[in-house]
Design a protein around this motif. Structure first.
Motif, PDB file in Angstrom:
ATOM      1  N   ARG A 156      -2.166  -1.908   4.998  1.00  0.00           N
ATOM      2  CA  ARG A 156      -2.241  -1.438   3.613  1.00  0.00           C
ATOM      3  C   ARG A 156      -3.657  -1.572   3.049  1.00  0.00           C
ATOM      4  O   ARG A 156      -4.396  -2.474   3.424  1.00  0.00           O
TER       5      ARG A 156
ATOM      6  N   ARG B 286      -1.509   3.014   7.371  1.00  0.00           N
ATOM      7  CA  ARG B 286      -0.111   3.238   7.755  1.00  0.00           C
ATOM      8  C   ARG B 286       0.155   4.644   8.303  1.00  0.00           C
ATOM      9  O   ARG B 286       0.864   4.780   9.318  1.00  0.00           O
TER      10      ARG B 286
ATOM     11  N   GLU C 297       5.904  -4.479   9.061  1.00  0.00           N
ATOM     12  CA  GLU C 297       5.662  -3.084   8.692  1.00  0.00           C
ATOM     13  C   GLU C 297       4.828  -2.372   9.752  1.00  0.00           C
ATOM     14  O   GLU C 297       5.167  -1.261  10.185  1.00  0.00           O
ATOM     15  N   MET C 298       3.744  -3.015  10.198  1.00  0.00           N
ATOM     16  CA  MET C 298       2.895  -2.397  11.217  1.00  0.00           C
ATOM     17  C   MET C 298       3.657  -2.193  12.515  1.00  0.00           C
ATOM     18  O   MET C 298       3.596  -1.119  13.131  1.00  0.00           O
TER      19      MET C 298
END
Length: 230
Positions: free
Chosen positions: A90, A164, A192-193
């Motif tokens: 992010r 992202r 998330e990654m």
């Protein structure tokens, strides 16, 4: 023997990766790329790519992860495998950007020596603050990097893009590592990654903050050793 490039984080030098460089020397030709001369991720990535062999494995921690993701956008065909440690895809929030600008102002006003002592509780597990090999090393690395390079690094970080959208294009074996107690780039950022990168492996290290390579060096070296053999 393949090459392994290790990229440190903000206010870190080559000593961040000492245990890994030694422990992985029989598996790869290790090159630690300190990022102190440039004030943009584009320039940092270009410097790495200019010094790197044709193909290589790539690992970055924190700011090093931002540089690694920039390299993946620029030259994915050269990266054989990727490891992202204690980092985030992010961009900065407005609040984070303001904190960086405040830190830059402090450094430029002669208060650089106050910055790392103030940052350290955010960087390492509470149990590690008083340990010379962790807290003491973090302060010593910061002094070695110095205020001018700190300002350049902060400017590069605060202008970083949202990585992202590009993570789904990563095609090499990828390891994502995070300290369970990382308060700067917490485990949900790692999750998330890993969720965006096809086939990525996610590992959370217990009793560990943001500087996993020196907080839990044996664990990080073991993880990278297995990753190099994938």
């Amino acid at each position: 023997m393949s090459a392994l490039i290790l990229i440190p984080g903000l206010l870190n030098d080559h000593r961040l990766w000492t245990h890994q460089a030694r422990g992985l020397a029989d598996q790869a030709k290790v090159l630690v790329m300190t990022q102190t001369e440039d004030d943009s991720l584009a320039a940092m990535a270009a410097r790495v790519l200019a010094a790197a062999p044709a193909t290589f494995a790539l690992a970055g921690l924190s700011m090093g992860g931002y540089v690694a993701m920039e390299i993946m956008r620029r030259a994915p065909e050269r990266v054989e495998r990727l490891a992202l440690l204690d980092t985030t895809a992010r961009p900065d929030t407005p609040e984070q950007t303001q904190r960086r600008l405040d830190a830059i102002a402090i450094a430029q006003a002669g208060g650089f020596d106050k910055i790392m002592p103030g940052m350290l509780p955010l960087l390492v597990h509470p149990d590690h603050l008083g340990l010379e090999r962790i807290g003491g090393l973090a302060k010593d690395m910061a002094r070695a990097v110095g205020p001018e390079a700190f300002v350049r690094q902060q400017n590069a970080i605060r202008h970083r893009p949202d990585s992202r959208p590009s993570l789904s294009q990563v095609r090499c074996p990828t390891l994502v590592v995070v300290g369970a107690d990382d308060s700067l780039t917490p485990p949900d950022r790692a999750q998330e990654m890993a969720g965006l990168i096809p086939g990525a492996k996610l590992v959370t290290i217990e009793d560990c903050g943001h500087l996993s390579a020196i907080e839990q060096p044996q664990a990080v070296t073991a993880l990278l050793s297995c990753w190099l053999q994938d």
